[in-house]
Design a protein around this motif. Structure first.
Motif, PDB file in Angstrom:
ATOM      1  N   VAL A  31       0.843  -1.194   0.000  1.00  0.00           N
ATOM      2  CA  VAL A  31       0.000   0.000   0.000  1.00  0.00           C
ATOM      3  C   VAL A  31       0.881   1.248   0.000  1.00  0.00           C
ATOM      4  N   VAL A  32       0.214   2.378  -0.183  1.00  0.00           N
ATOM      5  CA  VAL A  32       0.818   3.689   0.036  1.00  0.00           C
ATOM      6  C   VAL A  32       0.133   4.286   1.261  1.00  0.00           C
ATOM      7  N   VAL A  33       0.897   4.929   2.125  1.00  0.00           N
ATOM      8  CA  VAL A  33       0.278   5.539   3.299  1.00  0.00           C
ATOM      9  C   VAL A  33       0.374   7.061   3.203  1.00  0.00           C
ATOM     10  N   LYS A  34      -0.702   7.728   3.569  1.00  0.00           N
ATOM     11  CA  LYS A  34      -0.739   9.194   3.664  1.00  0.00           C
ATOM     12  C   LYS A  34      -0.551   9.530   5.134  1.00  0.00           C
ATOM     13  N   ALA A  35       0.627  10.036   5.467  1.00  0.00           N
ATOM     14  CA  ALA A  35       1.059  10.112   6.865  1.00  0.00           C
ATOM     15  C   ALA A  35       0.601  11.395   7.559  1.00  0.00           C
ATOM     16  N   GLU A  36      -0.701  11.466   7.813  1.00  0.00           N
ATOM     17  CA  GLU A  36      -1.237  12.636   8.525  1.00  0.00           C
ATOM     18  C   GLU A  36      -0.900  12.619  10.018  1.00  0.00           C
ATOM     19  N   ASN A  37      -0.330  11.531  10.502  1.00  0.00           N
ATOM     20  CA  ASN A  37       0.201  11.535  11.868  1.00  0.00           C
ATOM     21  C   ASN A  37       1.352  12.522  12.018  1.00  0.00           C
ATOM     22  N   LEU A  38       1.956  12.924  10.894  1.00  0.00           N
ATOM     23  CA  LEU A  38       3.057  13.891  10.911  1.00  0.00           C
ATOM     24  C   LEU A  38       2.575  15.331  10.777  1.00  0.00           C
TER      25      LEU A  38
END
Length: 290
Positions: A31-38
Motif C-alpha cells: 500500500v501507500v500511506v498518507k502520513a497525517e500523523n506527521l
C-alpha cells in the motif's frame, strides 16, 4: 455539499499553516500511506480547523468545541496561532496523551459526559463561537485537502468517526473508490446509513480506536457519504489490535489505533485492494499502553 472548488480554495487558504504530509510507499504491506500523523498537532484535524477559522470575516472572541482529542488539539494549536483562546469539552475517560496534547497547545480542557450540551453552554456564556468537529462545511473542505494531496489512486481507505475526513476526501477525488472503515463498536456512520438520518448510537461508543468514537454522524457528512463514498465497512476490536503493530512495524511510524482500521479491513478481506491502494493514517496521538 462541497465540491472541488471549495476544497481548492481551502488548500490555498490553509497552505501557510499546515504541512503537506508525505505519501510513503510501503512495499511490505502493498500500500501507500498518507502520513497525517506527521501533521501539526498530530492529525489531519488542523486542516479543517484552520479553514474554518480563516473563513470568518472577523475572528471570533474564542472557540468552544468538543472532542475525543485530535480535533481539540487542532483547535488549541490553530487558535493559539491566530491569537484567540479555546476551550475543549472532552469525555472524562479521554486518552491521557490526547488531553495532554490539547493542554500543550494552549487549550482549556473541560471534562463532561454531555459534550455538545456543555460546549453550547460555554460558548453562550463566554461569547465564543462553537466549532463542530466534523459537521461543518468549512471543516469538511479543509479535510478534503488531504484528498487533493493523494491524487491518483484506485482505492483510498479512510478511518471514519463523524465523517468529516471521508466526506472531504471523497469530494476531492471524484471517480476514485473511497471506502470508509469504522469500529464495529463505534459505527455511527453505518448506523446513520441504516436508519436514514444521523441518529445517535443507542449505546455509548467505545473502542481502542478512540478517535473514531463519535456518538453520531452529521447531517452534512451523511449526505456526502451517501452520494460519494463507495461503502463503509466495520472492523472488530481484535481486527484493529491485530493490525496496529504490523502497521507501525512496516511503516516505522508512530500511529494511533484509529489509523490502523484501513489495514485491518484489508487484512480481514473486507475490502478488495486496488492496484494503488492508499491508507490514510489519520493521527499519531497515542499512549502505547492501549
Amino acid at each position: 455539499m462541497i465540491g472541488l472548488g471549495e476544497i481548492r480554495a481551502a488548500a490555498e487558504r490553509i497552505a501557510p499553516h499546515v504541512r503537506r504530509t508525505p505519501l510513503l510507499e510501503c512495499a511490505e504491506l502493498g500500500v501507500v500511506v498518507k502520513a497525517e500523523n506527521l501533521q501539526h498537532a498530530g492529525s489531519f484535524k488542523v486542516r479543517g480547523v484552520f479553514n474554518a477559522l480563516l473563513s470568518y470575516e472577523e475572528l471570533p472572541r474564542g472557540i468552544a468545541t468538543f472532542s475525543a482529542g485530535n480535533h481539540g488539539a487542532a483547535v488549541a494549536y490553530a487558535t493559539r496561532s491566530v491569537g484567540i483562546p479555546s476551550v475543549v469539552c472532552m469525555p472524562p475517560k479521554a486518552v491521557r496523551a490526547k488531553v495532554d496534547n490539547v493542554r500543550k497547545h494552549g487549550g482549556e480542557v473541560v471534562f463532561t459526559e454531555d459534550l455538545l450540551g456543555t460546549c453550547q453552554t460555554i460558548a453562550a456564556e463566554r461569547g465564543y463561537s462553537l466549532l463542530h468537529p466534523f459537521d461543518d462545511l468549512a471543516v469538511i473542505a479543509g479535510q478534503g485537502t488531504v484528498g487533493l494531496e493523494i491524487g491518483d489512486a484506485d482505492l483510498v481507505l479512510v478511518p471514519v468517526g463523524g465523517g468529516g475526513l471521508i466526506s472531504g476526501i471523497a469530494a476531492a477525488l471524484p471517480g476514485v473508490r473511497v471506502v470508509g472503515v469504522e469500529p464495529e463498536t463505534a459505527n455511527a456512520m453505518t448506523h446513520a446509513l441504516r436508519v436514514g438520518w444521523p441518529e445517535p448510537l443507542p449505546e455509548k461508543p467505545v473502542s481502542m480506536a478512540d478517535g473514531l468514537t463519535a456518538p453520531f454522524a452529521g447531517e452534512h457528512t451523511l449526505a456526502h457519504v451517501r452520494a460519494l463514498v463507495s461503502e463503509v465497512v466495520e472492523v472488530t476490536e481484535q481486527h484493529i489490535r491485530d493490525a496496529w503493530w504490523p502497521l507501525m512495524d512496516a511503516t516505522k511510524l508512530l500511529v494511533e489505533p484509529s489509523a490502523a482500521v484501513g489495514l485491518a479491513a484489508l487484512r480481514e478481506g473486507l475490502v478488495e485492494p486496488g492496484e494503488r491502494t492508499v491508507l490514510v493514517l489519520s493521527g499519531g496521538n497515542t499512549a502505547l499502553a492501549h
